[in-house]
Design an enzyme around this catalytic site. Structure first.
Site, short mmCIF file in Angstrom:
data_model
loop_
_atom_site.label_atom_id
_atom_site.label_comp_id
_atom_site.label_asym_id
_atom_site.label_seq_id
_atom_site.Cartn_x
_atom_site.Cartn_y
_atom_site.Cartn_z
CB VAL A 279 7.98 -23.21 -10.45
CG1 VAL A 279 8.31 -22.25 -9.48
CG2 VAL A 279 7.51 -23.24 -12.06
CB ALA A 280 10.18 -25.65 -6.30
CD GLU A 284 11.90 -18.47 -10.19
OE1 GLU A 284 12.14 -18.55 -8.82
OE2 GLU A 284 10.68 -19.65 -10.55
CG ASP A 326 54.68 2.38 -10.18
OD1 ASP A 326 55.08 1.51 -10.44
OD2 ASP A 326 53.77 3.10 -10.83
CG ASP A 634 52.83 5.97 -13.09
OD1 ASP A 634 54.06 5.00 -13.81
OD2 ASP A 634 53.15 6.73 -11.92
CG ASP A 638 53.69 1.00 -16.77
OD1 ASP A 638 54.71 0.66 -16.99
OD2 ASP A 638 53.43 2.18 -15.98
CG ASN A 728 11.04 -19.22 -5.79
OD1 ASN A 728 11.63 -19.88 -4.40
ND2 ASN A 728 11.46 -19.90 -6.89
CB THR A 731 12.95 -16.37 -0.25
OG1 THR A 731 13.02 -16.58 -1.15
CG2 THR A 731 11.73 -16.79 0.71
#
Ligand code: ATP
Length: 894
Positions: A279-280, A284, A326, A634, A638, A728, A731
Site C-alpha cells: 500500500v505504501a 493511489e 498563416d 483554415d 489543410d 496517501n 498528500t
C-alpha cells in the site's frame, strides 16, 4: 420515402411539406419536437459505468482489493472493510475526476459544433447544426461538413468527398436531377449529400431529408471526427510507472513476508506488514490528479482563447519548437483596404475620400477593373435602408475590400447583376489561387462595359497575379486588347513587385468575351489582363510582442502563406520574425527533394505562394529534423497538414469545419498570440505535473523507507495499511491537486522548449526525489525511535508520531516545492493551495484527536508538546528543500 434521389424536386418539397423559402420557425420547432436534435449518439464516449469499472480494474487497485480480501480471510474484518472503503473512495474520486474531465472535453467540443446556413421563412440564418430538422433548406460551400442527409436542390460545381461513408477519397461531382435507378449504392446517389461528408469544391443547396441517428451516418453509428479523450504521453508513462510500482510493491511485500516467516514471526502479522508495504509503494492518487490537472489546464487555455480538442495537446504544447502560421488573419488583422489600382498605363492611389483620377480615360478603365472585382466576387455589401449610409458587409475580407473600393465609385454588384447576371462560376481554391465568374449581358450595360454586346457571355478571373498572368495572352490598354509583349509582361511584373515589397496584397484581374464554341471546362484561357489591385492588411498589433516572446522561449516562428513572397517577407520583417527573413517560394519547394528541404527548413522563416500539399511537406521536414511543430490552417485542403503536425491549430472564426475537425486546438480569436499563450500554459502545466509527480513519489519513498527499516529497531509494523491509505489520500490527493494548479514559474518563456524525447523525470530528478524521500523517512523513523518503548509495546504513541510527522513533513515539502515565482507562504497566488494546505493540517489533527477516527485508524491522541514536536520535525524538510532552493528550482523547471 426511402428513394429521395429518384423523385423530382417538386415532389420532394411536397413530400417534406417545405418550399424553396424553407420552413417557418414555428414548423421547425414542431419538427424538432417530433424528430429530436440533429445529433449522433456519442458512441465513442465511455459510459459512466465503464469509467467506474475501469477505476477498479487498475493493477494497483486490484492489489489493494486482494489485500482486503486476504485481510478478511484472516479475520481482520475492520482492516478489510477499511481498505475496501478507501479503495472505493479513491475509485469514486478517480471516477468523478475522469467523468468530469470527459464531460468538460465534450462540452468544449460542443463549442465547435459547426453552424449551418438555413433558409427559414425566406431568410437565410446561421444556426448550430444540431438545430436542423427534416424539410430545412441548407446552403453550403467548400470547407463545410454536410450537416445532415440532404437531397441537392442546387449545385455550383459542387464536389463532395464521401470517404466517411464510402471509403472513397476522390471527391464526387454532384448533380440535382432525379436519378432513375432505384436501390443505388450510396456512392452512386449523385444528387444526395450525406451527413459527415466534406464539401471540397463549389457550393450548393439541399433540402434536409434525414437528421441525427436517422441519417446514413447515424445508421452505421460511426462518429466522424470523434474527439478522443486519449491519454497524454505522460499519462501513458505514468500508467506504466504505476504498474511497475505495483510490481515492486508485491515483490517487496513477498520478501518481507518470507523473511518474517523464516524468523518465526506470526504469519498473520507478517501478512499485514506485507500488505502495508504494498500500500505504501502504490501511489493511489496519481492518475486522478494528473487527469484533473490536465483538465484544469485546458480550462485555463480556454480563458486565453485556445480551445483544446484533444487532451494530449495540453502537454505537447509545452514542447513546441516551431510555430508555423498563416499570414492572413493570424498575423495580420484581416482588415483589407484597397489602396492602389495599377492599370497598364496608370497607377491610381485610393485615399479615404476615394481614388485620385486625373482623366476620363483612366476613370473608364478604373471602373472596368472595379466592375470586374465586384462581379468576380462572392461577398455581399448591403446598404442599410433604415440607417442611410451604414453598410452590412458579409464575406471574405479580400473580397469585401474590393466591394468597398467599387462602392467608392458607385459600382455595386446588385446594380450590375440587373443586366449582367452571373450564370456560372469556377470557385477559388488555394491550389489554383484564382477564381472566375461567367456573366451574360441581358440589357443595357454601363459605359465602361459598352464593348460587351447584348447576350454576350464574359468570363472574369481574379487571383494571385502570377496565376492570372499564366492564363492571359493579351492586355487591356485604352479600351482595346493588345498582345502581351515582353515589355508589357515586364511592366506588370515590376508593378507587382513594387507593391508586394511594401507588404501590399496584390490581386490580378483578367477577362474574355466567350465564343459560341467555348467549352465550359476550359474557360480560363487566352484572357486579357486588366490590371492589379493592391490592398493593405495591417499586422495585428499584439503579434510583434508575441513573436518576440516566442523567440525568447526558443520557439521559431515561421510564416506559411499563399501570398506573394515579397508581401510575405515585408509583413514578416514588420513583425520582426527575423531581420532579413529567409523566404522560399512554393515553386522552389516543389523542385526540392526531401533532404534539401530538411536542411532548408532549419533556417527558412517565410514560405510564400505555397499550396496545401507544400504545407504537409514542410511539417514533415521540420519533424524529421527533430522539431515539435504547431501548424495553423483554415482551408479545406489543410487537414492533412493539421493532422500531421504535432499541434494542428484551426481558426475559430474564419476556419472551415473541416480544418476545425482535424485540429488539436482551435483559436477562438484567430490570433497568433493565442498560440503563444497556449504554449506558455502548456509549459506551466507540464512543470506542475512534474512538480506533483516528484512530490508524490518522494512521499512514497519516505513511507516505504520507514516501513522497511522500522523492524530493524524492534518496531513491528511502522504504519498500518489504513494509516498509509489516509496519508496517501491527503498528500497525493489534496496537496497534489494544489501543486498541480500553481502559477507559472518566473522566466518560463525565457528558456528553450522541453525536449519531448527526454523523459519527464531525469536521473537527477530521481536522485533528488529519492533524497527528499529518504530524509522524510529518516525524520519519521527518528521520531519513532525516540518514542518507541520496548517495555511497553502496547503504547502506540511512536506509531502516531510517524503518522503525524510524515503528514506534516509532506505539507512542508509541498509548500517548499511551490512555484518559485512567489513566496512559499503567499496565501493568495494560488488560493486552492492555501485551502488544501489548511485542510490537510486540520484533517491530520482531527483524525488523531476525534474519538471515532483515532480508534478506527489505531492512533493515540498526542499531548500538545508531541504534536508540536512532530510539526517541528516535519518542518526540517522545508528547510532542507529551501536551502537547496536554487538547485531545486533549476531542476523543477527543466
Ligand atoms: P494565408 O495563407 O496566409 O492565409 P492567403 O490568403 O494569401 O494567405 P490563400 O487563401 O491560399 O492564402 O490565397 C492564396 C492567394 O490566392 C492569395 O495570396 C491571393 O493572391 C489569391 N486569393 C485569395 N483569395 C482570393 C479570392 N477570394 N479570389 C481570388 N484570389 C484570391
Amino acid at each position: 420515402m426511402e428513394s429521395w434521389y429518384t423523385s423530382t424536386i417538386d415532389a420532394l418539397l411536397g413530400e417534406l411539406n417545405s418550399s424553396a423559402k424553407g420552413l417557418s420557425e414555428e414548423e421547425a420547432r414542431l419538427r424538432m419536437q417530433k424528430y429530436g436534435a440533429n445529433k449522433l449518439a456519442d458512441k465513442k464516449r465511455r459510459s459512466p459505468f465503464k469509467i467506474l469499472l475501469q477505476q477498479f480494474t487498475e493493477v494497483m487497485v486490484l492489489i489493494l482489493i486482494a489485500a482486503a480480501v486476504l485481510s478478511a480471510f484472516l479475520g481482520k474484518t475492520t482492516e478489510a472493510i477499511a481498505i475496501l472503503a478507501i479503495v472505493l473512495l479513491f475509485g469514486f474520486l478517480g471516477f468523478f475526476q475522469e467523468y468530469r474531465a470527459e464531460n468538460a472535453m465534450a462540452a468544449l467540443n460542443q463549442m465547435v459544433v459547426p453552424t449551418v446556413r438555413v433558409r427559414r421563412n425566406g431568410v437565410v440564418r446561421e444556426l448550430p447544426a444540431n438545430e436542423l430538422v427534416p424539410g430545412d433548406i441548407v446552403e453550403f460551400e467548400a470547407g463545410n461538413v454536410i450537416p445532415a442527409d440532404l437531397r441537392l436542390l442546387e449545385s455550383f460545381n459542387l464536389k463532395i468527398q464521401e470517404a466517411a461513408l464510402t471509403g472513397e477519397s476522390e471527391p464526387i461531382e454532384k448533380i440535382t436531377e432525379p436519378l432513375t435507378k432505384e436501390d443505388l449504392p450510396l456512392g452512386d446517389r449523385l444528387n444526395m449529400a450525406y451527413m459527415g461528408t466534406i464539401v471540397t469544391y463549389g457550393r450548393g443547396t439541399g433540402i434536409t431529408v434525414a437528421t441525427g441517428m436517422a441519417t446514413e451516418l447515424g445508421k452505421i453509428a460511426n462518429l466522424i471526427g470523434a474527439v478522443g479523450t486519449s491519454k497524454t504521453p505522460l499519462q501513458e508513462k505514468l500508467g506504466k510507472l504505476g504498474k511497475l510500482l505495483a510490481l515492486v510493491g508485491i515483490i517487496a511485500a513477498a520478501i518481507i513476508f518470507a523473511a518474517g516467516i523464516m524468523q518465526g514471526k506470526a504469519w498473520t502479522d507478517m501478512f499485514l506488514t506485507a500488505v502495508s508495504v504494498a500500500v505504501a509503494v502504490i501511489p493511489e492518487g496519481l492518475p486522478a490528479v494528473v487527469t484533473i490537472t490536465l483538465a484544469i489546464g485546458s480550462q485555463r487555455m480556454l480563458k486565453r482563447n485556445a480551445l483544446i480538442r484533444k487532451l494530449p495537446a495540453v502537454e505537447t504544447l509545452g514542447s513546441v519548437t516551431v510555430i508555423c502560421s498563416d499570414k492572413t488573419g493570424t498575423l495580420t488583422q484581416n482588415k483589407m483596404t484597397v489602396t492602389v489600382v495599377d492599370l497598364p498605363e496608370h497607377t491610381v492611389e485610393f485615399k479615404e475620400t476615394g481614388p485620385e483620377i486625373d482623366n476620363a480615360q483612366t476613370a473608364s478603365t478604373l471602373d472596368f477593373i472595379l466592375a470586374a472585382s465586384v462581379l468576380c466576387n462572392d461577398a455581399t455589401l448591403e446598404l442599410d435602408a433604415d440607417n442611410a449610409g451604414s453598410e452590412k458587409i458579409l464575406g471574405d475580407p479580400t473580397e469585401t475590400a474590393l466591394l468597398v473600393a467599387g462602392a467608392q465609385r458607385n459600382i455595386y454588384k446588385q446594380d450590375l447583376y440587373q443586366t449582367f447576371p452571373r450564370i456560372n462560376e469556377i470557385p477559388f481554391d488555394s491550389d489554383r489561387k484564382r477564381m472566375s465568374t461567367i456573366h451574360q449581358a441581358t440589357g443595357n450595360l454601363p459605359d465602361y462595359l459598352r464593348f460587351v454586346q447584348n447576350t454576350s457571355q464574359v468570363v472574369f478571373t481574379k487571383g494571385a497575379p502570377d496565376s492570372v498572368f499564366s492564363v492571359s495572352d493579351s492586355v487591356w490598354v485604352n479600351n482595346t486588347r493588345v498582345p502581351m509583349t515582353e515589355e508589357w509582361k515586364e511592366r506588370i511584373k515590376q508593378a507587382n513587385i513594387r507593391l508586394a515589397q511594401q507588404g501590399i496584397r496584390v490581386l490580378g484581374f483578367a477577362f474574355r468575351i466567350l465564343n459560341e464554341d467555348d467549352n465550359d471546362a476550359d474557360l480560363e484561357k487566352e484572357l486579357t489582363f486588366i490590371g492589379l489591385t493592391g490592398m493593405i492588411d495591417p499586422p495585428r498589433l499584439e503579434v510583434k510582442a508575441a513573436v518576440a516572446k516566442c523567440k525568447a522561449a526558443g520557439i521559431r516562428p515561421v510564416m506559411i502563406t499563399g501570398d506573394h513572397p515579397l508581401t510575405a517577407a515585408a509583413i514578416a520583417a514588420a513583425l520582426e520574425f527575423d531581420s532579413q527573413p529567409e523566404t522560399v517560394s512554393g515553386t522552389m519547394l516543389q523542385k526540392m527533394d526531401e533532404n534539401s528541404l530538411q536542411s532548408l527548413s532549419a533556417k527558412t522563416a517565410v514560405y510564400a505562394r505555397v499550396s496545401p500539399e507544400d504545407k504537409l511537406r514542410i511539417v514533415d521536414a521540420l519533424q524529421k529534423t527533430g522539431n515539435v511543430v504547431a501548424m495553423t490552417g483554415d482551408g479545406v485542403n489543410d487537414s492533412p497538414a493539421l493532422k500531421q503536425a504535432d499541434i494542428g491549430v484551426a481558426m475559430g472564426i474564419t476556419g472551415t469545419d473541416v480544418a476545425k475537425e482535424a485540429a488539436d486546438m482551435v483559436l477562438l480569436d484567430d490570433n497568433f498570440s493565442t498560440i503563444v499563450a497556449a504554449v506558455e500554459e502548456g509549459r506551466v502545466i507540464f512543470t506542475n505535473l512534474r512538480r506533483f509527480i516528484k512530490f508524490s513519489l518522494a512521499g512514497n519513498i519516505g513511507k516505504v523507507f520507514v516501513m522497511l527499516l522500522a523492524p530493524f529497531f524492534g518496531m513491528t509494523i511502522a504504519l498500518q495499511p489504513l494509516q498509509l491509505l489516509w496519508l496517501n489520500l491527503l498528500t497525493d490527493g489534496l496537496l497534489g491537486l494544489g501543486l498541480g494548479t500553481e502559477p507559472a514559474e518566473e522566466g518560463i518563456m525565457q528558456r528553450p522548449p522541453r525536449d519531448p524525447k527526454k523523459e519527464a523525470l531525469s536521473k537527477k530528478d530521481f536522485l533528488q526525489l529519492g533524497t527528499v524521500g529518504i530524509i522524510i523517512g529518516a525524520i519519521a523513523l527518528s521520531m519513532a525511535i525516540i518514542y518507541y518503548d520496548p517495555q511497553n509495546p502496547n503504547d502506540l504513541t511512536w506509531q502516531t508520531m510517524i503518522f503525524a510527522t510524515i503528514g506534516f513533513a509532506q505539507v512542508f515539502q509541498a509548500t517548499a516545492m511551490r512555484s518559485f515565482a512567489h513566496s512559499p507562504f503567499s496565501l493568495f497566488t494560488n488560493p486552492l493551495m492555501t485551502i488544501v494546505v489548511a485542510s490537510t493540517v486540520l484533517l491530520q489533527i482531527a483524525v488523531i484527536y476525534l474519538p471515532f477516527t483515532k480508534s478506527f485508524f489505531g492512533l493515540v491522541p498526542l499531548p500538545a508538546k508531541d504534536l508540536l514536536i512532530s510539526l517541528a520535525a516535519g518542518s526540517i524538510i522545508f528547510i532542507i528543500i529551501t536551502l537547496d532552493r536554487r538547485r531545486y528550482r533549476h531542476s523543477t523547471q527543466n
